[in-house]
Motif scaffolding. Structure first.
Motif, PDB file in Angstrom:
ATOM      1  N   ALA A  81     -51.079  12.492 -23.700  1.00 56.02           N
ATOM      2  CA  ALA A  81     -52.283  12.731 -24.494  1.00 56.02           C
ATOM      3  C   ALA A  81     -52.268  14.123 -25.104  1.00 56.02           C
ATOM      4  O   ALA A  81     -51.804  15.081 -24.500  1.00 56.02           O
ATOM      5  CB  ALA A  81     -53.517  12.558 -23.634  1.00 56.02           C
ATOM      6  N   PHE A  82     -52.786  14.198 -26.311  1.00 58.72           N
ATOM      7  CA  PHE A  82     -53.016  15.486 -26.966  1.00 58.72           C
ATOM      8  C   PHE A  82     -54.396  15.950 -26.540  1.00 58.72           C
ATOM      9  O   PHE A  82     -55.344  15.179 -26.526  1.00 58.72           O
ATOM     10  CB  PHE A  82     -52.950  15.331 -28.488  1.00 58.72           C
ATOM     11  N   SER A  83     -54.511  17.218 -26.183  1.00 58.44           N
ATOM     12  CA  SER A  83     -55.799  17.728 -25.727  1.00 58.44           C
ATOM     13  C   SER A  83     -56.002  19.139 -26.272  1.00 58.44           C
ATOM     14  O   SER A  83     -55.085  19.949 -26.271  1.00 58.44           O
ATOM     15  CB  SER A  83     -55.822  17.750 -24.197  1.00 58.44           C
ATOM     16  N   LYS A  84     -57.202  19.408 -26.728  1.00 57.38           N
ATOM     17  CA  LYS A  84     -57.563  20.732 -27.256  1.00 57.38           C
ATOM     18  C   LYS A  84     -58.870  21.157 -26.609  1.00 57.38           C
ATOM     19  O   LYS A  84     -59.860  20.432 -26.678  1.00 57.38           O
ATOM     20  CB  LYS A  84     -57.699  20.671 -28.777  1.00 57.38           C
ATOM     21  N   SER A  85     -58.883  22.322 -25.967  1.00 55.47           N
ATOM     22  CA  SER A  85     -60.083  22.842 -25.311  1.00 55.47           C
ATOM     23  C   SER A  85     -60.571  24.082 -26.034  1.00 55.47           C
ATOM     24  O   SER A  85     -59.786  24.864 -26.564  1.00 55.47           O
ATOM     25  CB  SER A  85     -59.777  23.217 -23.858  1.00 55.47           C
TER      26      SER A  85
ATOM     27  N   GLY B 141     -65.824  22.733 -24.597  1.00 53.27           N
ATOM     28  CA  GLY B 141     -65.658  21.409 -25.176  1.00 53.27           C
ATOM     29  C   GLY B 141     -64.195  21.026 -25.137  1.00 53.27           C
ATOM     30  O   GLY B 141     -63.319  21.885 -25.124  1.00 53.27           O
ATOM     31  N   GLU B 142     -63.936  19.742 -25.084  1.00 54.48           N
ATOM     32  CA  GLU B 142     -62.555  19.272 -25.062  1.00 54.48           C
ATOM     33  C   GLU B 142     -62.440  18.009 -25.899  1.00 54.48           C
ATOM     34  O   GLU B 142     -63.286  17.113 -25.807  1.00 54.48           O
ATOM     35  CB  GLU B 142     -62.119  18.996 -23.627  1.00 54.48           C
ATOM     36  N   PHE B 143     -61.408  17.961 -26.714  1.00 54.49           N
ATOM     37  CA  PHE B 143     -61.098  16.790 -27.531  1.00 54.49           C
ATOM     38  C   PHE B 143     -59.727  16.298 -27.105  1.00 54.49           C
ATOM     39  O   PHE B 143     -58.800  17.098 -26.963  1.00 54.49           O
ATOM     40  CB  PHE B 143     -61.101  17.145 -29.012  1.00 54.49           C
ATOM     41  N   SER B 144     -59.587  15.005 -26.880  1.00 57.32           N
ATOM     42  CA  SER B 144     -58.287  14.466 -26.472  1.00 57.32           C
ATOM     43  C   SER B 144     -58.036  13.130 -27.159  1.00 57.32           C
ATOM     44  O   SER B 144     -58.968  12.414 -27.520  1.00 57.32           O
ATOM     45  CB  SER B 144     -58.239  14.285 -24.952  1.00 57.32           C
ATOM     46  N   VAL B 145     -56.750  12.830 -27.328  1.00 51.53           N
ATOM     47  CA  VAL B 145     -56.327  11.543 -27.886  1.00 51.53           C
ATOM     48  C   VAL B 145     -55.125  11.069 -27.085  1.00 51.53           C
ATOM     49  O   VAL B 145     -54.121  11.771 -26.986  1.00 51.53           O
ATOM     50  CB  VAL B 145     -55.939  11.647 -29.374  1.00 51.53           C
ATOM     51  N   GLY B 146     -55.258   9.891 -26.482  1.00 50.24           N
ATOM     52  CA  GLY B 146     -54.148   9.264 -25.778  1.00 50.24           C
ATOM     53  C   GLY B 146     -53.833   7.931 -26.430  1.00 50.24           C
ATOM     54  O   GLY B 146     -54.675   7.346 -27.110  1.00 50.24           O
TER      55      GLY B 146
ATOM     56  N   PRO C 269     -55.254   3.294 -29.104  1.00 51.03           N
ATOM     57  CA  PRO C 269     -55.560   4.722 -29.169  1.00 51.03           C
ATOM     58  C   PRO C 269     -56.878   4.981 -28.427  1.00 51.03           C
ATOM     59  O   PRO C 269     -57.816   4.186 -28.505  1.00 51.03           O
ATOM     60  CB  PRO C 269     -55.693   5.015 -30.664  1.00 51.03           C
ATOM     61  N   ILE C 270     -56.929   6.102 -27.703  1.00 54.12           N
ATOM     62  CA  ILE C 270     -58.120   6.432 -26.908  1.00 54.12           C
ATOM     63  C   ILE C 270     -58.567   7.856 -27.234  1.00 54.12           C
ATOM     64  O   ILE C 270     -58.174   8.806 -26.561  1.00 54.12           O
ATOM     65  CB  ILE C 270     -57.839   6.291 -25.398  1.00 54.12           C
ATOM     66  N   PRO C 271     -59.363   8.028 -28.298  1.00 51.31           N
ATOM     67  CA  PRO C 271     -59.912   9.370 -28.557  1.00 51.31           C
ATOM     68  C   PRO C 271     -61.080   9.637 -27.612  1.00 51.31           C
ATOM     69  O   PRO C 271     -61.766   8.710 -27.182  1.00 51.31           O
ATOM     70  CB  PRO C 271     -60.373   9.295 -30.010  1.00 51.31           C
ATOM     71  N   GLY C 272     -61.299  10.904 -27.304  1.00 48.82           N
ATOM     72  CA  GLY C 272     -62.392  11.241 -26.410  1.00 48.82           C
ATOM     73  C   GLY C 272     -62.860  12.675 -26.579  1.00 48.82           C
ATOM     74  O   GLY C 272     -62.112  13.531 -27.054  1.00 48.82           O
TER      75      GLY C 272
END
Length: 144
Positions: free
Chosen positions: A21-25, A51-56, A72-75
């Protein structure tokens, strides 16, 4: 009787895997305050909200039904931390830490492509997974 009708309800053989997963905090708010009570007892208080944005992505393939499955699972989530510590951590200190997530929201979108006939079948749907609040309370004591 047709042999396809006999095995219509047979379980499919599927394999799947999860791509990293890509994750940005990011930190929205951070505050820390140190003060002395009675001129002798050090106390530190802090709060942090981010805040955190992630895409798996989950990918799979079913052999009997000849389907390619892509999900795809964005969150997004809002983590927080509140803490208070009493004492000097060079000698002896103790405190409490409250960590958690205010809202953990994910949108899995399972999609498939069926290769059994022409034209290929394509389907997708979207779900929402919401965990409104997660909390963990940690009490700690540190010696030297």
């Amino acid at each position: 009787s047709d042999i396809c009708e006999e095995f219509a309800d047979a379980p499919d053989l599927c394999v799947s895997g999860m791509l990293p997963a890509f994750s940005k905090s990011v930190t929205f708010f951070q505050y820390s305050q140190f003060f002395l009570i009675g001129g002798m007892v050090p106390i530190e208080f802090g709060i942090e909200i981010g805040g955190e944005f992630s895409v798996g992505i989950e990918i799979g393939f079913c052999f009997l039904s000849l389907k390619l499955l892509v999900t795809p699972i964005p969150g997004v989530s809002v983590p927080f931390e509140i803490y208070a510590a009493v004492g000097s951590c060079k000698l002896l200190c103790g405190g409490i830490r409250l960590q958690g997530v205010i809202a953990d929201l994910k949108f899995p979108m399972p999609s498939f492509i069926g290769f059994k006939g022409f034209p290929p079948m394509v389907g997708t749907s979207m779900f929402m997974e919401l965990i409104p609040l997660q909390i963990a309370i940690n009490v700690f004591v540190k010696v030297g």
